[in-house]
Scaffold this active site. Structure first.
Site, mmCIF file in Angstrom:
data_model
loop_
_atom_site.group_PDB
_atom_site.id
_atom_site.type_symbol
_atom_site.label_atom_id
_atom_site.label_comp_id
_atom_site.label_asym_id
_atom_site.label_seq_id
_atom_site.Cartn_x
_atom_site.Cartn_y
_atom_site.Cartn_z
ATOM 1 N N THR A 73 0.832 -1.192 0.000
ATOM 2 C CA THR A 73 0.000 0.000 0.000
ATOM 3 C C THR A 73 0.869 1.245 0.000
ATOM 4 O O THR A 73 2.099 1.164 -0.144
ATOM 5 C CB THR A 73 -1.038 -0.052 1.151
ATOM 6 O OG1 THR A 73 -1.952 1.033 0.982
ATOM 7 C CG2 THR A 73 -0.403 0.021 2.528
ATOM 8 N N LYS A 127 3.287 1.280 -3.918
ATOM 9 C CA LYS A 127 2.655 0.493 -4.987
ATOM 10 C C LYS A 127 3.385 0.552 -6.328
ATOM 11 O O LYS A 127 3.377 -0.414 -7.083
ATOM 12 C CB LYS A 127 1.208 0.957 -5.200
ATOM 13 C CG LYS A 127 0.262 0.493 -4.126
ATOM 14 C CD LYS A 127 -1.158 0.902 -4.482
ATOM 15 C CE LYS A 127 -2.121 0.458 -3.409
ATOM 16 N NZ LYS A 127 -3.495 0.864 -3.706
ATOM 17 N N ASN A 144 -0.507 -4.075 -5.894
ATOM 18 C CA ASN A 144 -1.028 -4.048 -4.517
ATOM 19 C C ASN A 144 -0.960 -5.430 -3.858
ATOM 20 O O ASN A 144 -1.289 -5.568 -2.681
ATOM 21 C CB ASN A 144 -2.460 -3.496 -4.463
ATOM 22 C CG ASN A 144 -3.500 -4.521 -4.867
ATOM 23 O OD1 ASN A 144 -3.206 -5.429 -5.656
ATOM 24 N ND2 ASN A 144 -4.698 -4.400 -4.344
ATOM 25 N N ASP A 161 -6.768 -3.869 -7.410
ATOM 26 C CA ASP A 161 -7.561 -2.654 -7.156
ATOM 27 C C ASP A 161 -8.648 -2.442 -8.213
ATOM 28 O O ASP A 161 -9.780 -2.079 -7.893
ATOM 29 C CB ASP A 161 -6.650 -1.416 -7.145
ATOM 30 C CG ASP A 161 -5.884 -1.271 -5.840
ATOM 31 O OD1 ASP A 161 -6.314 -1.834 -4.817
ATOM 32 O OD2 ASP A 161 -4.843 -0.571 -5.845
ATOM 33 N N GLY A 205 -7.707 12.181 -9.944
ATOM 34 C CA GLY A 205 -6.470 11.494 -9.592
ATOM 35 C C GLY A 205 -5.863 10.779 -10.782
ATOM 36 O O GLY A 205 -6.577 10.410 -11.734
ATOM 37 N N ALA A 206 -4.549 10.619 -10.738
ATOM 38 C CA ALA A 206 -3.841 9.898 -11.809
ATOM 39 C C ALA A 206 -2.658 9.138 -11.219
ATOM 40 O O ALA A 206 -1.674 8.889 -11.902
ATOM 41 C CB ALA A 206 -3.385 10.882 -12.897
ATOM 42 N N ALA A 223 -3.573 4.097 -7.864
ATOM 43 C CA ALA A 223 -4.932 3.578 -7.723
ATOM 44 C C ALA A 223 -5.811 4.069 -8.868
ATOM 45 O O ALA A 223 -6.604 3.316 -9.441
ATOM 46 C CB ALA A 223 -5.519 3.998 -6.374
ATOM 47 N N ILE A 235 -12.698 6.175 -3.327
ATOM 48 C CA ILE A 235 -11.918 4.948 -3.077
ATOM 49 C C ILE A 235 -11.229 4.982 -1.716
ATOM 50 O O ILE A 235 -10.650 3.998 -1.292
ATOM 51 C CB ILE A 235 -10.889 4.657 -4.185
ATOM 52 C CG1 ILE A 235 -9.749 5.668 -4.164
ATOM 53 C CG2 ILE A 235 -11.539 4.605 -5.556
ATOM 54 C CD1 ILE A 235 -8.505 5.121 -4.852
ATOM 55 N N GLY A 246 -15.323 3.789 -0.110
ATOM 56 C CA GLY A 246 -14.144 2.994 -0.457
ATOM 57 C C GLY A 246 -14.059 1.660 0.269
ATOM 58 O O GLY A 246 -13.198 0.845 -0.045
HETATM 59 P P1 ATR Z 1 -2.203 5.764 -4.797
HETATM 60 O O1 ATR Z 1 -1.375 4.547 -4.960
HETATM 61 O O2 ATR Z 1 -3.102 5.703 -3.602
HETATM 62 O O3 ATR Z 1 -2.942 6.147 -6.027
HETATM 63 P P2 ATR Z 1 -0.347 7.853 -5.460
HETATM 64 O O4 ATR Z 1 0.108 7.073 -6.642
HETATM 65 O O5 ATR Z 1 0.664 8.554 -4.609
HETATM 66 O O6 ATR Z 1 -1.164 6.938 -4.444
HETATM 67 O O7 ATR Z 1 -1.432 8.909 -5.992
HETATM 68 C C1 ATR Z 1 -2.036 9.843 -5.159
HETATM 69 C C2 ATR Z 1 -3.038 10.675 -5.962
HETATM 70 O O8 ATR Z 1 -3.639 11.648 -5.087
HETATM 71 C C3 ATR Z 1 -2.408 11.467 -7.099
HETATM 72 O O9 ATR Z 1 -3.361 11.647 -8.119
HETATM 73 C C4 ATR Z 1 -2.088 12.799 -6.413
HETATM 74 O O10 ATR Z 1 -1.976 13.894 -7.279
HETATM 75 P P3 ATR Z 1 -0.524 14.251 -7.952
HETATM 76 O O11 ATR Z 1 -0.359 13.279 -9.079
HETATM 77 O O12 ATR Z 1 -0.647 15.653 -8.395
HETATM 78 O O13 ATR Z 1 0.500 14.053 -6.866
HETATM 79 C C5 ATR Z 1 -3.330 12.961 -5.563
HETATM 80 N N1 ATR Z 1 -3.079 13.841 -4.427
HETATM 81 C C6 ATR Z 1 -2.359 13.569 -3.319
HETATM 82 N N2 ATR Z 1 -2.341 14.631 -2.494
HETATM 83 C C7 ATR Z 1 -3.061 15.618 -3.102
HETATM 84 C C8 ATR Z 1 -3.414 16.957 -2.749
HETATM 85 N N3 ATR Z 1 -3.027 17.508 -1.600
HETATM 86 N N4 ATR Z 1 -4.174 17.642 -3.612
HETATM 87 C C9 ATR Z 1 -4.592 17.095 -4.783
HETATM 88 N N5 ATR Z 1 -4.297 15.823 -5.163
HETATM 89 C C10 ATR Z 1 -3.540 15.103 -4.333
#
Ligand code: ATR
Length: 283
Positions: A67, A71, A92, A107, A131-132, A135, A224, A245
């Site tokens: 996690t 990941k 995961n 996931d 998000g990108a 997950a 999620i 989620g």
């Molecule tokens: P996971 O494996 O849970 O997807 P991750 O790969 O670190 O974790 O992705 C976290 C997601 O949350 C990303 O889309 C991230 O946006 P960035 O690509 O710009 O980093 C988003 N995220 C995390 N903190 C954020 C914040 N404070 N505001 C907006 N988006 C956030």
């Protein structure tokens, strides 16, 4: 649960790990089926991941969940990747097959099964994914992008939404996936489904991933994050349908269970164990 010299050990690597719901869910399932397994949380700090992964072999763990924040970073340390993990660029679940470490990603299918169970169909819907990250990629590429009427990906770092949108267009041979920045979302009026696949909502003081004033009662809001989040609370208040989620957590866990044991997971036992750890009736 009686731990003996023969007990098979599985677990989860993450940091922080204190708040994970997975150990009670899996241990309840092992108990219910009477199989000699035990699931343990491991606090794996960034920088110690390589050592932690090689310890899967050294300690003969049968597998682990992976996690936040590992990941994506775990991939170079594995021997083989399953197709879904490869497409998502994130893992995961690791299975240790006689010292060979194989990375999976449950996931996307976990999300899909959770949607199905909640009666939400993604086909032919206008969908906004927030998000990108790992997950978001897993659920978008495995489940969301299969047959939407319209798909837009919004991420804080817009370049990452552009990359994910391009990947969706390559995989599904389509041309019209939108890629914007989170702050560019002006309206959700023309969307049916909003999916929060950012990590926002995990921490107490996180801001909303999207302006809550944009949420309307024709929207289905899927979060999620396995918590009762400000987004899910606000969406319920607005009369939107909400899928939390916890369902995805349950179903991705059930798929991991099956990969490690080869057995059909006792879903209702896992759901009850999870439910007993969360404050409200949500799954
Ligand atoms: P996971 O494996 O849970 O997807 P991750 O790969 O670190 O974790 O992705 C976290 C997601 O949350 C990303 O889309 C991230 O946006 P960035 O690509 O710009 O980093 C988003 N995220 C995390 N903190 C954020 C914040 N404070 N505001 C907006 N988006 C956030």
């Amino acid at each position: 649960m009686q731990i003996t010299g023969k007990t098979k050990i599985v677990g989860i690597f993450g940091y922080p790990i204190e708040h994970t719901f997975s150990p009670p869910m899996h241990n309840a399932a092992f108990n219910a089926l009477g199989i000699d397994y035990c699931y343990i949380p491991f606090s794996v700090k960034p920088g110690t991941l390589a050592t932690a992964v090689s310890s899967i072999r050294a300690l003969n763990l049968k597998g682990v969940n992976i996690t936040i924040p590992h990941k994506e970073k775990v991939i170079p340390y594995l021997d083989e990747l399953d197709k879904e993990a490869e497409i998502a660029g994130a893992v995961n679940t690791i299975v240790n097959r006689d010292g060979k470490l194989i990375g999976y990603n449950t996931d996307g299918r976990g999300f899909f099964n959770s949607m199905k169970e909640s009666g939400v169909t993604l086909d032919d819907k206008r969908i906004m994914v927030l998000g990108a990250g790992g997950a978001a990629r897993a659920i978008t590429l495995t489940a969301v992008a299969k047959n939407p009427k319209q798909l837009t990906i919004a991420n804080r770092t817009q370049e990452k939404s552009v990359i994910l949108a391009q990947q969706v267009m390559d995989v599904y041979q389509c041309t019209d996936v939108g890629a914007i920045s989170l702050e560019d979302i002006e309206s959700l009026y023309n969307f049916d489904i909003l999916i929060n696949a950012t990590s926002l909502g995990m921490k107490e003081d996180d801001p909303f991933p999207v302006d809550p004033d944009l949420i309307h009662n024709r929207l289905t809001v899927c979060d999620i994050v396995p918590k009762v989040t400000p987004l899910s609370i606000e969406a319920r208040k607005k009369g939107a349908k909400v899928v939390d989620g916890f369902g995805m957590l349950l179903h991705q866990g059930a798929l991991s269970f099956e990969l490690w044991t080869g057995l059909t997971p006792p879903l209702e036992v896992m759901r009850d164990a999870l439910q007993s750890k969360v404050p409200q009736k949500v799954i």
